[in-house]
Design a protein around this motif. Structure first.
Motif, PDB file in Angstrom:
ATOM      1  N   THR A 218       0.826  -1.204   0.000  1.00 11.36           N
ATOM      2  CA  THR A 218       0.000   0.000   0.000  1.00 11.36           C
ATOM      3  C   THR A 218       0.864   1.259   0.000  1.00 11.36           C
ATOM      4  OG1 THR A 218      -1.799  -1.121   1.164  1.00 11.36           O
ATOM      5  CG2 THR A 218      -1.773   1.279   1.288  1.00 11.36           C
ATOM      6  N   LEU A 219       1.912   1.259   0.822  1.00 15.52           N
ATOM      7  CA  LEU A 219       2.816   2.407   0.881  1.00 15.52           C
ATOM      8  C   LEU A 219       3.548   2.596  -0.450  1.00 15.52           C
ATOM      9  CD1 LEU A 219       4.290   1.878   4.461  1.00 15.52           C
ATOM     10  CD2 LEU A 219       2.604   3.583   3.750  1.00 15.52           C
ATOM     11  N   ILE A 246      -1.900   9.704   2.661  1.00 15.43           N
ATOM     12  CA  ILE A 246      -2.618   9.109   3.779  1.00 15.43           C
ATOM     13  C   ILE A 246      -3.017   7.700   3.384  1.00 15.43           C
ATOM     14  CG2 ILE A 246      -4.617   9.282   5.299  1.00 15.43           C
ATOM     15  CD1 ILE A 246      -4.611  12.275   4.893  1.00 15.43           C
ATOM     16  N   PRO A 247      -2.347   6.677   3.912  1.00 14.62           N
ATOM     17  CA  PRO A 247      -2.670   5.292   3.545  1.00 14.62           C
ATOM     18  C   PRO A 247      -3.990   4.854   4.172  1.00 14.62           C
ATOM     19  CG  PRO A 247      -0.990   5.313   5.240  1.00 14.62           C
ATOM     20  CD  PRO A 247      -1.234   6.748   4.880  1.00 14.62           C
ATOM     21  N   ARG A 248      -4.657   3.924   3.496  1.00 10.55           N
ATOM     22  CA  ARG A 248      -5.929   3.408   4.001  1.00 10.55           C
ATOM     23  C   ARG A 248      -6.006   1.909   3.763  1.00 10.55           C
ATOM     24  NH1 ARG A 248      -7.022   8.648   2.375  1.00 10.55           N
ATOM     25  NH2 ARG A 248      -8.219   9.856   3.912  1.00 10.55           N
ATOM     26  N   GLY A 249      -6.787   1.250   4.616  1.00  8.16           N
ATOM     27  CA  GLY A 249      -6.954  -0.190   4.509  1.00  8.16           C
ATOM     28  C   GLY A 249      -5.831  -0.957   5.167  1.00  8.16           C
ATOM     29  N   TRP A 250      -6.039  -2.243   5.401  1.00  6.72           N
ATOM     30  CA  TRP A 250      -5.044  -3.163   5.951  1.00  6.72           C
ATOM     31  C   TRP A 250      -4.526  -2.732   7.321  1.00  6.72           C
ATOM     32  CZ3 TRP A 250      -5.506  -7.393   3.330  1.00  6.72           C
ATOM     33  CH2 TRP A 250      -5.794  -7.346   1.962  1.00  6.72           C
ATOM     34  N   THR A 256      -1.430   4.839  12.183  1.00 13.87           N
ATOM     35  CA  THR A 256      -0.594   5.429  11.139  1.00 13.87           C
ATOM     36  C   THR A 256       0.392   4.407  10.575  1.00 13.87           C
ATOM     37  OG1 THR A 256      -0.749   7.655  12.066  1.00 13.87           O
ATOM     38  CG2 THR A 256       1.177   7.181  10.698  1.00 13.87           C
ATOM     39  N   CYS A 257       0.968   3.599  11.446  1.00 16.15           N
ATOM     40  CA  CYS A 257       1.987   2.621  11.024  1.00 16.15           C
ATOM     41  C   CYS A 257       1.450   1.203  11.201  1.00 16.15           C
ATOM     42  CB  CYS A 257       3.277   2.824  11.804  1.00 16.15           C
ATOM     43  SG  CYS A 257       4.072   4.407  11.478  1.00 16.15           S
ATOM     44  N   ALA A 258       0.505   0.835  10.343  1.00 19.30           N
ATOM     45  CA  ALA A 258      -0.071  -0.509  10.423  1.00 19.30           C
ATOM     46  C   ALA A 258       0.980  -1.576  10.145  1.00 19.30           C
ATOM     47  CB  ALA A 258      -1.229  -0.631   9.437  1.00 19.30           C
ATOM     48  N   ASN A 259       1.966  -1.244   9.312  1.00 19.25           N
ATOM     49  CA  ASN A 259       3.041  -2.218   9.054  1.00 19.25           C
ATOM     50  C   ASN A 259       3.781  -2.565  10.342  1.00 19.25           C
ATOM     51  OD1 ASN A 259       3.763   0.570   8.789  1.00 19.25           O
ATOM     52  ND2 ASN A 259       5.740   0.005   7.980  1.00 19.25           N
ATOM     53  N   TYR A 260       3.989  -1.582  11.222  1.00 20.36           N
ATOM     54  CA  TYR A 260       4.625  -1.844  12.510  1.00 20.36           C
ATOM     55  C   TYR A 260       3.691  -2.638  13.429  1.00 20.36           C
ATOM     56  CZ  TYR A 260       8.147   1.684  11.246  1.00 20.36           C
ATOM     57  OH  TYR A 260       9.137   2.393  10.630  1.00 20.36           O
ATOM     58  N   LEU A 261       2.401  -2.318  13.379  1.00 22.10           N
ATOM     59  CA  LEU A 261       1.434  -3.060  14.188  1.00 22.10           C
ATOM     60  C   LEU A 261       1.499  -4.553  13.884  1.00 22.10           C
ATOM     61  CD1 LEU A 261      -1.104  -3.467  15.967  1.00 22.10           C
ATOM     62  CD2 LEU A 261      -2.481  -2.847  13.953  1.00 22.10           C
ATOM     63  N   PRO A 315      -6.909  11.936   9.571  1.00 21.85           N
ATOM     64  CA  PRO A 315      -7.948  11.392  10.460  1.00 21.85           C
ATOM     65  C   PRO A 315      -7.592  11.542  11.936  1.00 21.85           C
ATOM     66  CG  PRO A 315      -7.540   9.883   8.645  1.00 21.85           C
ATOM     67  CD  PRO A 315      -6.480  10.939   8.563  1.00 21.85           C
ATOM     68  N   LYS A 316      -8.474  12.182  12.696  1.00 18.90           N
ATOM     69  CA  LYS A 316      -8.175  12.486  14.098  1.00 18.90           C
ATOM     70  C   LYS A 316      -8.198  11.250  14.993  1.00 18.90           C
ATOM     71  CE  LYS A 316      -9.831  17.267  13.936  1.00 18.90           C
ATOM     72  NZ  LYS A 316     -10.758  18.261  14.505  1.00 18.90           N
ATOM     73  N   HIS A 317      -8.955  10.240  14.607  1.00 24.58           N
ATOM     74  CA  HIS A 317      -9.113   9.079  15.481  1.00 24.58           C
ATOM     75  C   HIS A 317      -7.935   8.110  15.409  1.00 24.58           C
ATOM     76  CE1 HIS A 317     -10.410   7.510  11.573  1.00 24.58           C
ATOM     77  NE2 HIS A 317     -10.059   6.315  12.034  1.00 24.58           N
ATOM     78  N   ARG A 318      -7.071   8.267  14.417  1.00 28.62           N
ATOM     79  CA  ARG A 318      -5.966   7.319  14.263  1.00 28.62           C
ATOM     80  C   ARG A 318      -4.932   7.472  15.371  1.00 28.62           C
ATOM     81  NH1 ARG A 318      -4.115   6.636   7.929  1.00 28.62           N
ATOM     82  NH2 ARG A 318      -6.199   6.381   7.064  1.00 28.62           N
ATOM     83  N   LYS A 319      -4.425   6.325  15.819  1.00 28.14           N
ATOM     84  CA  LYS A 319      -3.293   6.313  16.741  1.00 28.14           C
ATOM     85  C   LYS A 319      -2.021   6.019  15.939  1.00 28.14           C
ATOM     86  CE  LYS A 319      -5.613   7.116  20.480  1.00 28.14           C
ATOM     87  NZ  LYS A 319      -5.407   8.371  21.256  1.00 28.14           N
TER      88      LYS A 319
END
Length: 326
Positions: A218-219, A246-250, A256-261, A315-319
């Motif tokens: 995605t990135l 601003i990445p979305r999905g997955w 913000t860093c879903a790859n790290y999650l 997006p304000k809700h993103r951690k």
């Protein structure tokens, strides 16, 4: 040199080292890109472009005076506002450099090699399924990282200081490759959980690896969109490297860093699977480092996408890395 934009805007530009000694003083068109200035510096003072770290104005250790680094090579000196700093730059020699891709390939190869060596030595005695599968999981993870480094990742910078290859490799070669494999193959006690639970953990491991890969993909696609927009630009490649979206999905809709999650989930699953103290230590070290990077990226994207002057609002809700928490 190719002109970046506008009519010539020539002015005498002075470059000092951090001790205040003059290393360059020549007339230069301020409407040319920073990369063209770095090329000229290389001709004049025989210092590779990748080793040049330029900041506006004279060098100071005063923390109250913010240092502005010329990190975006496609911008012009005029755009950086060199005229407000007396047409003066400070140069720092970053020392010998090595490509980011090389560093990634070297640091990821280590754990696979060390695990395999310890596995072969330990296999003289009977090994159980957890010890067998652990090697396969390590090869899946780091083999995937090697392929991503070669064919998927777009690096924001060409190089990093050569000494970093040893610092970065220590984390992977010693903390992961050596400590975990030595404990697993020589000092390990079988947790003796069911075969079904083993397969559940292996399945979760593979799912998290897939999600991590999709985040990297995605990135990459975000950068590709910018690449199409700047394809005809002579500095298009440089712009693509510094581009952000601003990445979305997955998982990106939550952090913000879903790859790290998903990376954290991979190593959590692995640690539970092998039940080694060293695996939990590696997980904690890795999480600390990824959390620090994620918080920095999170702040940067919120600042960049502020909803002002037509820019999208982040997006304000993103951690940053852990949904709803961090």
């Amino acid at each position: 040199m190719k002109r970046f934009t506008g009519e010539p805007n020539k002015h005498q530009v002075t470059v000092l080292d951090r001790k205040g000694r003059e290393v360059f003083n020549e007339e230069f068109d301020l409407n040319l890109a920073v990369i063209e200035f770095k090329k000229l510096l290389r001709e004049r003072i025989k210092l590779q472009r990748q080793r040049q770290y330029l900041t506006l104005g004279k060098y100071t250790t005063d923390p109250a005076q913010k240092k502005v680094a010329l990190t975006e090579d496609y911008k012009t000196l005029a755009e950086y506002g060199i005229q407000e700093h007396g047409y003066t730059l400070t140069l720092k020699d970053l020392g010998p450099q090595v490509s980011w891709r090389t560093v990634f390939i070297v640091e990821y190869a280590g754990p696979m090699i060390i695990f395999l060596l310890n596995y072969l030595i330990a296999s003289r005695k009977a090994l159980n399924s957890i010890q067998e599968y652990a090697l396969i999981l390590i090869i899946i993870h780091y083999g995937k990282r090697e392929l991503e480094s070669c064919f998927l990742h777009v690096f924001s910078h060409d190089t990093m200081p050569f000494k970093r290859i040893f610092i970065n490799s220590f984390h992977y070669w010693f903390t992961c490759g050596t400590c975990i494999s030595v404990e697993l193959y020589y000092f390990w006690k079988n947790p003796e959980y069911s075969e079904a639970f083993q397969y559940l953990l292996i399945g979760l491991f593979c799912v998290f690896e897939f999600l991590n890969f999709m985040c990297h993909k995605t990135l990459k696609e975000l950068r590709a969109k910018v690449e199409k927009e700047v394809k005809s630009d002579q500095y298009g490649e440089l712009k693509m490297r510094s581009a952000r979206g601003i990445p979305r999905g997955w998982g990106f809709d939550l952090v913000t860093c879903a790859n790290y999650l998903w990376e954290v989930c991979v190593w959590t699953t692995f640690a539970i699977f092998v039940r080694c103290w060293s695996a939990y230590v590696f997980l904690l070290f890795s999480f600390y480092q990824m959390a620090e990077w994620a918080l920095g990226k999170h702040r940067g994207l919120k600042k960049r996408f502020d909803g002002q002057e037509g820019r999208e609002l982040y997006p304000k809700h993103r951690k940053a890395i852990i949904p709803f928490v961090l």
